[in-house]
Motif scaffolding. Structure first.
Motif, PDB file in Angstrom:
ATOM      1  N   ALA A  24      28.392  50.081 -11.141  1.00  0.00           N
ATOM      2  CA  ALA A  24      29.096  49.463 -12.272  1.00  0.00           C
ATOM      3  C   ALA A  24      28.106  48.541 -12.975  1.00  0.00           C
ATOM      4  CB  ALA A  24      30.301  48.667 -11.786  1.00  0.00           C
ATOM      5  N   LYS A  25      28.043  48.663 -14.294  1.00  0.00           N
ATOM      6  CA  LYS A  25      27.166  47.766 -15.075  1.00  0.00           C
ATOM      7  C   LYS A  25      28.045  46.894 -15.959  1.00  0.00           C
ATOM      8  CE  LYS A  25      24.489  49.187 -18.562  1.00  0.00           C
ATOM      9  NZ  LYS A  25      23.368  49.508 -19.457  1.00  0.00           N
ATOM     10  N   ILE A  26      27.928  45.574 -15.771  1.00  0.00           N
ATOM     11  CA  ILE A  26      28.734  44.627 -16.524  1.00  0.00           C
ATOM     12  C   ILE A  26      27.795  43.843 -17.436  1.00  0.00           C
ATOM     13  CG2 ILE A  26      30.298  42.648 -16.338  1.00  0.00           C
ATOM     14  CD1 ILE A  26      31.068  43.719 -13.507  1.00  0.00           C
ATOM     15  N   THR A  27      28.061  43.921 -18.742  1.00  0.00           N
ATOM     16  CA  THR A  27      27.137  43.354 -19.725  1.00  0.00           C
ATOM     17  C   THR A  27      27.828  42.271 -20.541  1.00  0.00           C
ATOM     18  OG1 THR A  27      26.100  45.538 -19.919  1.00  0.00           O
ATOM     19  CG2 THR A  27      25.607  43.943 -21.671  1.00  0.00           C
ATOM     20  N   ILE A  28      27.234  41.078 -20.590  1.00  0.00           N
ATOM     21  CA  ILE A  28      27.745  40.029 -21.482  1.00  0.00           C
ATOM     22  C   ILE A  28      27.266  40.379 -22.889  1.00  0.00           C
ATOM     23  CG2 ILE A  28      27.773  37.561 -22.009  1.00  0.00           C
ATOM     24  CD1 ILE A  28      26.975  37.055 -19.064  1.00  0.00           C
ATOM     25  N   ASN A  29      28.214  40.531 -23.798  1.00  0.00           N
ATOM     26  CA  ASN A  29      27.861  41.045 -25.122  1.00  0.00           C
ATOM     27  C   ASN A  29      28.113  39.992 -26.208  1.00  0.00           C
ATOM     28  OD1 ASN A  29      27.186  42.787 -27.223  1.00  0.00           O
ATOM     29  ND2 ASN A  29      29.276  43.589 -27.360  1.00  0.00           N
ATOM     30  N   ARG A  30      27.289  38.947 -26.212  1.00  0.00           N
ATOM     31  CA  ARG A  30      27.346  37.939 -27.276  1.00  0.00           C
ATOM     32  C   ARG A  30      25.906  37.604 -27.698  1.00  0.00           C
ATOM     33  NH1 ARG A  30      30.024  32.872 -26.528  1.00  0.00           N
ATOM     34  NH2 ARG A  30      30.999  33.160 -28.565  1.00  0.00           N
ATOM     35  N   PRO A  31      25.158  38.645 -28.083  1.00  0.00           N
ATOM     36  CA  PRO A  31      23.718  38.429 -28.322  1.00  0.00           C
ATOM     37  C   PRO A  31      23.429  37.398 -29.413  1.00  0.00           C
ATOM     38  CG  PRO A  31      24.410  40.602 -29.090  1.00  0.00           C
ATOM     39  CD  PRO A  31      25.552  40.035 -28.336  1.00  0.00           C
ATOM     40  N   GLU A  32      24.378  37.242 -30.359  1.00  0.00           N
ATOM     41  CA  GLU A  32      24.159  36.267 -31.441  1.00  0.00           C
ATOM     42  C   GLU A  32      24.148  34.840 -30.911  1.00  0.00           C
ATOM     43  OE1 GLU A  32      26.827  38.062 -30.882  1.00  0.00           O
ATOM     44  OE2 GLU A  32      28.507  36.659 -30.786  1.00  0.00           O
ATOM     45  N   ARG A  33      24.633  34.641 -29.696  1.00  0.00           N
ATOM     46  CA  ARG A  33      24.582  33.315 -29.041  1.00  0.00           C
ATOM     47  C   ARG A  33      23.775  33.396 -27.749  1.00  0.00           C
ATOM     48  NH1 ARG A  33      29.910  29.888 -30.739  1.00  0.00           N
ATOM     49  NH2 ARG A  33      29.813  30.532 -32.901  1.00  0.00           N
ATOM     50  N   ARG A  34      22.830  34.297 -27.734  1.00  0.00           N
ATOM     51  CA  ARG A  34      21.988  34.502 -26.538  1.00  0.00           C
ATOM     52  C   ARG A  34      22.854  34.717 -25.295  1.00  0.00           C
ATOM     53  NH1 ARG A  34      18.888  35.230 -30.147  1.00  0.00           N
ATOM     54  NH2 ARG A  34      16.886  34.202 -30.513  1.00  0.00           N
ATOM     55  N   ASN A  35      23.984  35.425 -25.526  1.00  0.00           N
ATOM     56  CA  ASN A  35      24.913  35.770 -24.433  1.00  0.00           C
ATOM     57  C   ASN A  35      25.471  34.552 -23.698  1.00  0.00           C
ATOM     58  OD1 ASN A  35      24.757  38.578 -24.930  1.00  0.00           O
ATOM     59  ND2 ASN A  35      22.803  38.656 -23.858  1.00  0.00           N
TER      60      ASN A  35
END
Ligand code: S0N
Length: 273
Positions: A24-35
């Protein structure tokens, strides 16, 4: 080797949940705030980690951040109120602490896959993971004393256990940033690879883990964590011991005897030295 065909599922706003080949790959997806994470991000992460825990097909979990700039930059300072991070309900929370505990208790290996910054509460998250694979652009550090914050829990003493007391104090007191090579030298990460090979290498580690005995990995994670988690760690490890006992014929004799309304007969089980 190499490519992997991720299947995305779940209705999430701040994260992605993907699975393939028992991973399972869990990705924090808020790159505009450096995640950086906010309460919603953490509620979603908790849900995703629970899914991965409950899914019998999943043997190992990757935690990562979207894009190449950051793994996670900690709590979202732009929504930090006077009593924690404030979500749509207007309540201040520090619910990253719940996620840290969840990662520690989850009886499957969790690998932090770090490209770019792992800073502040984001750094603590990678420290809580079982293993860390870093890209050569990774940057590690704490910022607490600079931004008016500190993590006196896992963020402090688990870090000290990982890199030693003197180094942990340096990291926290001085708020310096460390590159991937420095992190490798201080035992903060397990491997450093070129950015373009980060996922390939992490997946290779996952595949290697998936070849191993799941129960042995579970017991090892529990044992290693029990030493530093005190009574809570022992509670987890004791639960694992009970699980193993339940799986034995000896324990099943007790259950069966109760159901069959007879006296249990444990005479055939050895009294081991
Ligand atoms: C990550 C850094 C080093 C990246 O620098 P870079 O590459 O130069 O990019 P920037 O231009 O700085 O950032 C790009 C955009 O992203 C926004 N942004 C970055 N980080 C955050 C953040 N954490 N929160 C909100 N926004 C963030 C920037 O603002 C920029 O967007 P624009 O241009 O639109 O403004 C650098 O960005 C950096 O140093 N970031 C801050 C790192 C930090 O201090 N994090 C917080 C540390 N504290 C915690 O994480 C607390 C954890 C926690 O919850 C906790 C746990 C236990 C006990 C207590 C606490 C507690 O909260 O107190």
């Amino acid at each position: 080797m190499g490519t992997i065909d991720w299947k995305r599922s779940g209705e999430y706003e701040d994260i992605w949940y993907e699975t393939a080949e028992g991973i399972a790959k869990i990705t924090i997806n808020r790159p505009e705030r450096r995640n950086a994470f906010r309460p919603t991000t953490l509620f979603e992460l908790q849900d995703a980690f629970n899914r991965a825990r409950d899914d019998g097909d999943i043997g190992v979990i990757i935690l990562t951040g979207a894009g190449n700039e950051a793994f996670c930059s900690g709590g979202d300072q732009k929504i930090r109120g006077d009593d924690g991070y404030v979500g749509p309900d207007g309540i201040g929370r520090l619910n990253v602490l719940d996620l840290q505990v969840q990662i520690r208790r989850l009886p499957k290996p969790v690998i932090a896959m770090v490209a770019g910054y792992a800073i502040g509460g984001g750094h603590v998250l990678h420290v809580c993971c079982d293993l860390t694979i870093a890209a050569d652009n990774a940057v590690f550090g704490q910022t607490g004393p600079k931004v008016g914050s500190f993590d006196g829990g896992y963020g402090s003493w688990l870090l000290a256990q990982t890199v030693g007391l003197k180094k942990a104090r340096e990291i926290w007191y001085l708020c310096r940033q460390y590159n991937a090579q420095q992190a490798l030298e201080m035992g903060l990460v397990n491997a450093v690879v070129p950015l373009e090979r980060l996922e390939e290498e992490t997946v290779a580690w996952c595949r290697e883990l998936l070849e191993k005995s799941p129960l042995a990995l579970r017991m090892l994670k529990g044992a290693i964590n029990a030493v530093s988690d005190g009574a809570a760690g022992m509670q987890q490890f004791a639960g694992d011991a009970t699980l193993l006992y339940y799986m034995s014929e000896e324990a099943q004799e007790g259950r069966d005897a109760f159901k069959e309304k007879r006296k249990p007969d444990f005479s055939r089980f050895p009294r081991r030295p």
